[in-house]
Design an enzyme around this catalytic site. Structure first.
Site, PDB file in Angstrom:
ATOM      1  N   CYS A 130       0.871  -1.176   0.000  1.00 38.22           N
ATOM      2  CA  CYS A 130       0.000   0.000   0.000  1.00 38.22           C
ATOM      3  C   CYS A 130       0.909   1.226   0.000  1.00 38.22           C
ATOM      4  O   CYS A 130       1.586   1.483   1.002  1.00 38.22           O
ATOM      5  CB  CYS A 130      -0.893  -0.013   1.239  1.00 38.22           C
ATOM      6  SG  CYS A 130      -1.944   1.441   1.351  1.00 38.22           S
ATOM      7  N   CYS A 144      -4.721   5.958  -4.857  1.00 35.45           N
ATOM      8  CA  CYS A 144      -4.106   4.653  -4.590  1.00 35.45           C
ATOM      9  C   CYS A 144      -2.625   4.787  -4.932  1.00 35.45           C
ATOM     10  O   CYS A 144      -2.268   4.973  -6.103  1.00 35.45           O
ATOM     11  CB  CYS A 144      -4.782   3.583  -5.454  1.00 35.45           C
ATOM     12  SG  CYS A 144      -4.024   1.955  -5.296  1.00 35.45           S
TER      13      CYS A 144
HETATM   14  N1  LIG Z   1      -6.445  -2.233  -2.449  1.00 32.05           N
HETATM   15  C1  LIG Z   1      -5.041  -2.607  -2.666  1.00 32.05           C
HETATM   16  C2  LIG Z   1      -4.231  -2.390  -1.377  1.00 32.05           C
HETATM   17  C3  LIG Z   1      -4.159  -0.925  -0.995  1.00 32.05           C
HETATM   18  C4  LIG Z   1      -3.360  -0.155  -2.007  1.00 32.05           C
HETATM   19  C5  LIG Z   1      -3.562   1.344  -2.004  1.00 32.05           C
HETATM   20  N2  LIG Z   1      -4.374   1.909  -1.002  1.00 32.05           N
HETATM   21  C6  LIG Z   1      -2.233   2.072  -2.127  1.00 32.05           C
HETATM   22  O1  LIG Z   1      -2.098   3.200  -1.627  1.00 32.05           O
HETATM   23  O2  LIG Z   1      -1.322   1.519  -2.797  1.00 32.05           O
HETATM   24  C7  LIG Z   1      -4.943  -4.072  -3.064  1.00 32.05           C
HETATM   25  O3  LIG Z   1      -5.796  -4.861  -2.654  1.00 32.05           O
HETATM   26  O4  LIG Z   1      -3.982  -4.407  -3.784  1.00 32.05           O
END
Ligand SMILES: N[C@H](CCC[C@H](N)C(=O)O)C(=O)O
Length: 326
Positions: free
Chosen positions: A79, A231
């Site tokens: 993340c 993200c």
């Molecule tokens: N939902 C993502 C994880 C969080 C990634 C995101 N919040 C970031 O800042 O990279 C997954 O299941 O791969």
């Protein structure tokens, strides 16, 4: 139990420091806690996109480990926005400005950076390892790799690239009208339905609009969450695809401005001697509030006795966002 409400570019989380809990939280409790606390309607103080669990690490330059639990209780390998907030948390806990944080597949370099704006604490974090392989992406589209390729079963027009950083990302460069359309939600909800054959484990899906030579806008529908303000791994992955596919490889080592619905971050795409890539993701690590919650009550979705003490930092972040939108 202490929790810190944090965000990176509006992608918000609760940090739970395992060491401060006084006991090991079980896998079942951690999953249930994420689902209960993060719920946008019935969760704690408006919920969140996930929980970042910080665990002790005993290797010399690694100051802690980060585990990422999405709002639906699923665990992710990485993340990017969350890592910046964990980097800040460990930096302040240990009095260090540059160190490593252990994640599922790699120990990643993190360091404090110059503030993006007054009062906006900023960190730079390493995003890696990078892989284009279908195996690493858990992708079944009849091809080993996807580079600006059509996926007729998803869209007659759009072209897609797929990259794991190491969590999986499917990325399409689009015009503004498509960026703001429902196409993203339609495609991403199908690919994260738990039943489709292309990405049985799900995938983060992003539409990217090129704003100018070194500026892109990334909108993401996240696996395990849905639409988020930003993200970090998606913005880093989109930057990599942008450099590889849209700059004839001239974009390496250049600072890119990556705008998103929650604000803006900066990225730099690097190519190592061995030909592998990694990205630097530079952006805010805002602490919104310090909280106390009873673990047992939280597991029941009862936050009536929880405490919420704002840090006052959010005002500085909102001032920053207003300025970049002028
Ligand atoms: N939902 C993502 C994880 C969080 C990634 C995101 N919040 C970031 O800042 O990279 C997954 O299941 O791969």
């Amino acid at each position: 139990m202490e929790l810190i409400k944090v965000h990176g570019s509006g992608n918000d989380f609760f940090i739970l420091d395992q060491e401060k809990l006084g006991r090991k939280i079980s896998e079942t409790e951690l999953k249930r806690l994420a689902i209960k606390v993060c719920d946008r309607k019935h969760g704690f103080h408006g919920g969140a996109d996930g929980i970042l669990c910080v665990l002790p690490e005993t290797r010399d330059d690694v100051l802690g480990r980060m585990r990422v639990i999405n709002a639906d209780g699923s665990e992710a390998s990485m993340c990017g926005n969350g890592l910046r907030t964990v980097a800040r948390y460990l930096s302040e806990k240990n009095g260090k400005k540059s160190f490593k944080v252990a994640t599922m597949y790699a120990d990643l370099e993190v360091e404090q950076a110059n503030e993006l704006a007054p009062g906006v604490k900023t960190f730079s974090v390493e995003i890696s390892p990078v892989s284009f392989s279908a195996d690493d992406l858990k992708m079944h589209v009849g091809k080993e790799e996807l580079h600006e390729d059509k996926l007729e079963m998803l869209s007659g027009e759009l072209k897609f690239s797929a990259v794991a950083v190491p969590n999986p990302h499917l990325i399409s460069f689009v015009d503004h009208e498509t960026l703001v359309s429902e196409d993203l939600g339609r495609i991403a909800s199908y690919l994260n339905d738990g039943k489709n054959a292309l990405f049985p484990d799900g995938v983060n899906v992003s539409f990217v609009e090129i704003l100018s030579e070194n500026e892109i806008f990334v909108r993401t529908y996240e696996r395990g969450v849905g639409y988020t303000n930003a993200c970090g791994t998606a913005m880093s992955a989109s930057s990599l695809i942008y450099v590889l596919e849209k700059t004839d490889g001239k974009g390496f080592e250049k600072t890119l401005s990556v705008k998103n619905p929650g604000g803006m971050v900066k990225t730099i795409v690097h190519r190592k001697e061995d030909g592998n890539y990694f990205m630097s993701l530079i952006g805010n690590g805002t602490f919104v509030a310090k909280c106390t919650v009873s673990l047992d009550e939280a597991l029941l979705g009862d936050f009536s006795a929880a405490t919420w003490e704002e840090t006052g930092e959010q005002a500085s972040y909102e001032k920053f966002v207003k300025k970049i939108c002028e």
